[in-house]
Design a protein around this motif. Structure first.
Motif, PDB file in Angstrom:
ATOM      1  N   THR A   1       0.934  -1.094   0.082  1.00  0.00           N
ATOM      2  CA  THR A   1      -0.038   0.045  -0.209  1.00  0.00           C
ATOM      3  C   THR A   1       0.599   1.276   0.140  1.00  0.00           C
ATOM      4  O   THR A   1       1.769   1.298   0.738  1.00  0.00           O
ATOM      5  CB  THR A   1      -0.797  -0.059   1.255  1.00  0.00           C
ATOM      6  N   ASP A   2       0.641   2.176  -0.743  1.00  0.00           N
ATOM      7  CA  ASP A   2       1.332   3.231  -0.963  1.00  0.00           C
ATOM      8  C   ASP A   2       0.564   4.519  -1.466  1.00  0.00           C
ATOM      9  O   ASP A   2       0.107   4.741  -2.508  1.00  0.00           O
ATOM     10  CB  ASP A   2       2.328   3.272  -1.836  1.00  0.00           C
ATOM     11  N   ASN A   3      -0.035   5.135  -0.472  1.00  0.00           N
ATOM     12  CA  ASN A   3      -1.184   6.335  -0.569  1.00  0.00           C
ATOM     13  C   ASN A   3      -0.539   7.504  -1.207  1.00  0.00           C
ATOM     14  O   ASN A   3      -0.928   8.483  -1.757  1.00  0.00           O
ATOM     15  CB  ASN A   3      -1.953   6.736   0.464  1.00  0.00           C
ATOM     16  N   ASN A   4       1.071   7.510  -1.333  1.00  0.00           N
ATOM     17  CA  ASN A   4       1.661   8.705  -2.006  1.00  0.00           C
ATOM     18  C   ASN A   4       2.011   8.431  -3.291  1.00  0.00           C
ATOM     19  O   ASN A   4       2.447   9.552  -3.959  1.00  0.00           O
ATOM     20  CB  ASN A   4       3.003   9.020  -0.971  1.00  0.00           C
ATOM     21  N   ALA A   5       1.739   7.248  -3.910  1.00  0.00           N
ATOM     22  CA  ALA A   5       2.101   6.996  -5.085  1.00  0.00           C
ATOM     23  C   ALA A   5       1.183   7.470  -6.179  1.00  0.00           C
ATOM     24  O   ALA A   5      -0.054   7.797  -5.699  1.00  0.00           O
ATOM     25  CB  ALA A   5       2.178   5.453  -5.376  1.00  0.00           C
ATOM     26  N   VAL A   6       1.631   7.698  -7.299  1.00  0.00           N
ATOM     27  CA  VAL A   6       0.516   8.294  -8.353  1.00  0.00           C
ATOM     28  C   VAL A   6       0.407   7.282  -9.481  1.00  0.00           C
ATOM     29  O   VAL A   6       1.545   6.992 -10.315  1.00  0.00           O
ATOM     30  CB  VAL A   6       0.780   9.842  -8.917  1.00  0.00           C
ATOM     31  N   PRO A   7      -0.666   6.675  -9.885  1.00  0.00           N
ATOM     32  CA  PRO A   7      -1.701   6.386  -8.851  1.00  0.00           C
ATOM     33  C   PRO A   7      -1.645   5.678  -7.754  1.00  0.00           C
ATOM     34  O   PRO A   7      -0.655   5.031  -7.453  1.00  0.00           O
ATOM     35  CB  PRO A   7      -2.821   5.705  -9.704  1.00  0.00           C
ATOM     36  N   LYS A   8      -2.512   5.862  -6.595  1.00  0.00           N
ATOM     37  CA  LYS A   8      -2.363   5.452  -5.290  1.00  0.00           C
ATOM     38  C   LYS A   8      -2.077   3.710  -5.581  1.00  0.00           C
ATOM     39  O   LYS A   8      -2.886   3.105  -6.453  1.00  0.00           O
ATOM     40  CB  LYS A   8      -3.424   5.486  -4.407  1.00  0.00           C
ATOM     41  N   LEU A   9      -1.576   3.120  -4.548  1.00  0.00           N
ATOM     42  CA  LEU A   9      -1.430   1.669  -4.657  1.00  0.00           C
ATOM     43  C   LEU A   9      -1.938   1.371  -3.253  1.00  0.00           C
ATOM     44  O   LEU A   9      -1.875   1.789  -2.140  1.00  0.00           O
ATOM     45  CB  LEU A   9      -0.146   1.315  -4.595  1.00  0.00           C
ATOM     46  N   ARG A  10      -3.246   0.425  -3.317  1.00  0.00           N
ATOM     47  CA  ARG A  10      -3.760  -0.019  -2.032  1.00  0.00           C
ATOM     48  C   ARG A  10      -4.057  -1.402  -2.368  1.00  0.00           C
ATOM     49  O   ARG A  10      -4.666  -2.082  -3.194  1.00  0.00           O
ATOM     50  CB  ARG A  10      -5.438   0.477  -1.924  1.00  0.00           C
ATOM     51  N   ASN A  11      -3.489  -2.183  -1.282  1.00  0.00           N
ATOM     52  CA  ASN A  11      -3.553  -3.684  -1.068  1.00  0.00           C
ATOM     53  C   ASN A  11      -2.951  -4.452  -2.469  1.00  0.00           C
ATOM     54  O   ASN A  11      -3.592  -5.332  -2.945  1.00  0.00           O
ATOM     55  CB  ASN A  11      -5.017  -4.171  -0.777  1.00  0.00           C
ATOM     56  N   GLY A  12      -2.070  -3.760  -2.960  1.00  0.00           N
ATOM     57  CA  GLY A  12      -1.745  -4.437  -4.482  1.00  0.00           C
ATOM     58  C   GLY A  12      -2.116  -3.875  -5.623  1.00  0.00           C
ATOM     59  O   GLY A  12      -1.839  -4.338  -6.518  1.00  0.00           O
ATOM     60  N   VAL A  13      -3.250  -3.062  -5.542  1.00  0.00           N
ATOM     61  CA  VAL A  13      -3.998  -2.599  -6.705  1.00  0.00           C
ATOM     62  C   VAL A  13      -3.748  -1.173  -6.947  1.00  0.00           C
ATOM     63  O   VAL A  13      -3.739  -0.450  -5.926  1.00  0.00           O
ATOM     64  CB  VAL A  13      -5.516  -3.010  -6.516  1.00  0.00           C
ATOM     65  N   LYS A  14      -3.314  -0.658  -8.015  1.00  0.00           N
ATOM     66  CA  LYS A  14      -3.251   0.615  -8.475  1.00  0.00           C
ATOM     67  C   LYS A  14      -4.613   1.400  -8.462  1.00  0.00           C
ATOM     68  O   LYS A  14      -5.709   0.704  -9.448  1.00  0.00           O
ATOM     69  CB  LYS A  14      -2.586   1.001  -9.837  1.00  0.00           C
ATOM     70  N   VAL A  15      -5.012   2.288  -7.950  1.00  0.00           N
ATOM     71  CA  VAL A  15      -6.212   2.913  -7.690  1.00  0.00           C
ATOM     72  C   VAL A  15      -6.348   4.255  -8.483  1.00  0.00           C
ATOM     73  O   VAL A  15      -5.568   5.236  -8.146  1.00  0.00           O
ATOM     74  CB  VAL A  15      -6.948   3.210  -6.561  1.00  0.00           C
ATOM     75  N   GLY A  16      -7.081   4.355  -9.857  1.00  0.00           N
ATOM     76  CA  GLY A  16      -7.116   5.450 -10.486  1.00  0.00           C
ATOM     77  C   GLY A  16      -8.419   6.027 -10.476  1.00  0.00           C
ATOM     78  O   GLY A  16      -9.216   5.703 -10.027  1.00  0.00           O
ATOM     79  N   GLU A  17      -8.583   7.059 -11.494  1.00  0.00           N
ATOM     80  CA  GLU A  17      -9.964   7.566 -11.892  1.00  0.00           C
ATOM     81  C   GLU A  17     -10.830   6.396 -12.670  1.00  0.00           C
ATOM     82  O   GLU A  17     -10.237   5.623 -13.571  1.00  0.00           O
ATOM     83  CB  GLU A  17      -9.692   8.615 -13.004  1.00  0.00           C
ATOM     84  N   GLY A  18     -12.081   6.266 -12.215  1.00  0.00           N
ATOM     85  CA  GLY A  18     -13.129   5.244 -12.942  1.00  0.00           C
ATOM     86  C   GLY A  18     -14.166   5.088 -12.140  1.00  0.00           C
ATOM     87  O   GLY A  18     -14.476   5.918 -11.206  1.00  0.00           O
ATOM     88  N   ASP A  19     -14.835   4.067 -12.205  1.00  0.00           N
ATOM     89  CA  ASP A  19     -15.989   3.859 -11.702  1.00  0.00           C
ATOM     90  C   ASP A  19     -15.824   2.722 -10.198  1.00  0.00           C
ATOM     91  O   ASP A  19     -16.481   2.056  -9.820  1.00  0.00           O
ATOM     92  CB  ASP A  19     -17.046   3.237 -12.181  1.00  0.00           C
ATOM     93  N   GLY A  20     -14.403   2.719  -9.687  1.00  0.00           N
ATOM     94  CA  GLY A  20     -14.076   1.778  -8.991  1.00  0.00           C
ATOM     95  C   GLY A  20     -13.735   0.340  -9.205  1.00  0.00           C
ATOM     96  O   GLY A  20     -13.184  -0.374  -8.643  1.00  0.00           O
ATOM     97  N   THR A  21     -13.761   0.044 -10.503  1.00  0.00           N
ATOM     98  CA  THR A  21     -13.591  -1.314 -11.301  1.00  0.00           C
ATOM     99  C   THR A  21     -13.025  -1.120 -12.531  1.00  0.00           C
ATOM    100  O   THR A  21     -12.034  -1.670 -12.956  1.00  0.00           O
ATOM    101  CB  THR A  21     -14.923  -2.029 -11.470  1.00  0.00           C
ATOM    102  N   VAL A  22     -13.559  -0.206 -13.191  1.00  0.00           N
ATOM    103  CA  VAL A  22     -13.258  -0.074 -14.543  1.00  0.00           C
ATOM    104  C   VAL A  22     -12.432   1.277 -14.727  1.00  0.00           C
ATOM    105  O   VAL A  22     -13.347   2.518 -14.324  1.00  0.00           O
ATOM    106  CB  VAL A  22     -14.341   0.007 -15.728  1.00  0.00           C
ATOM    107  N   SER A  23     -11.235   1.577 -15.487  1.00  0.00           N
ATOM    108  CA  SER A  23     -10.587   2.753 -15.509  1.00  0.00           C
ATOM    109  C   SER A  23     -11.345   3.893 -16.448  1.00  0.00           C
ATOM    110  O   SER A  23     -12.248   3.480 -17.230  1.00  0.00           O
ATOM    111  CB  SER A  23      -9.501   2.362 -16.184  1.00  0.00           C
ATOM    112  N   LEU A  24     -11.269   5.047 -15.977  1.00  0.00           N
ATOM    113  CA  LEU A  24     -11.890   6.238 -16.635  1.00  0.00           C
ATOM    114  C   LEU A  24     -11.859   6.063 -18.342  1.00  0.00           C
ATOM    115  O   LEU A  24     -12.708   6.224 -18.946  1.00  0.00           O
ATOM    116  CB  LEU A  24     -11.360   7.539 -16.247  1.00  0.00           C
ATOM    117  N   LEU A  25     -10.631   5.742 -18.668  1.00  0.00           N
ATOM    118  CA  LEU A  25     -10.079   5.568 -19.996  1.00  0.00           C
ATOM    119  C   LEU A  25     -11.066   4.751 -20.635  1.00  0.00           C
ATOM    120  O   LEU A  25     -11.651   4.947 -21.843  1.00  0.00           O
ATOM    121  CB  LEU A  25      -8.689   5.547 -20.314  1.00  0.00           C
ATOM    122  N   SER A  26     -11.029   3.342 -20.184  1.00  0.00           N
ATOM    123  CA  SER A  26     -12.094   2.408 -20.690  1.00  0.00           C
ATOM    124  C   SER A  26     -13.314   2.826 -20.777  1.00  0.00           C
ATOM    125  O   SER A  26     -14.190   2.570 -21.696  1.00  0.00           O
ATOM    126  CB  SER A  26     -11.909   1.204 -20.214  1.00  0.00           C
TER     127      SER A  26
END
Length: 155
Positions: free
Chosen positions: A35-60
């Motif tokens: 977990t690295d909340n200072n990373a861009v995008p944030k890394l939470r429990n081994g998963v990069k969390v970026g913009e989107g709906d919580g499952t699918v990325s905003l770009l997709s």
């Protein structure tokens, strides 16, 4: 034995499927301890969390809506496209976010989406207005849609 009812892999050379050469042994995994909340995008429990709906990325979710379907190549009939983003504004103590959730599946029970579906279903789809609240237009503008971007272009 990789294609049997009980596949077992005693060595990597045995761990492929003769139909597709698909490896049957795990070669990667999600490290839940990272977990690295200072990373861009944030890394939470081994998963990069970026913009989107919580499952699918905003770009997709949005690139085809704001750019792709507006191009003759993918919309040769020129069908009108209206992109209407819904903000994720969950209710504080509601388990699934409540009526104003824009989260992945929860949006299906949300008031904003139901209002849009109601308009389209009753023939008033032309009343649905374009609404962009994210940076999707900026992101979609950086896609090499027709293979003509400068190869040195960096996102």
């Amino acid at each position: 034995m990789a294609d049997s009812d009980r596949p077992q892999c005693h060595s990597m050379s045995e761990c492929t499927s003769p139909q597709s050469d698909f490896p049957m042994a795990r070669v990667s995994y999600i490290d839940f301890s990272m977990t690295d909340n200072n990373a861009v995008p944030k890394l939470r429990n081994g998963v990069k969390v970026g913009e989107g709906d919580g499952t699918v990325s905003l770009l997709s979710l949005g690139a085809m809506c704001v750019e792709g379907w507006r191009r003759k190549r993918w919309n040769p009939g020129g069908v009108k496209i209206t992109t209407h983003e819904v903000a994720h504004e969950p209710e504080a103590y509601h388990l699934r976010g409540g009526a104003s959730s824009g989260d992945h599946i929860d949006i299906l029970g949300g008031t904003p989406l139901n209002e849009i579906v109601g308009k389209v279903a009753t023939g008033a789809g032309d009343e649905v207005e374009e609404r962009i609240i994210s940076n999707i237009r900026e992101y979609a503008s950086r896609i090499d849609w027709d293979g003509d971007l400068d190869p040195d272009y960096v996102f």
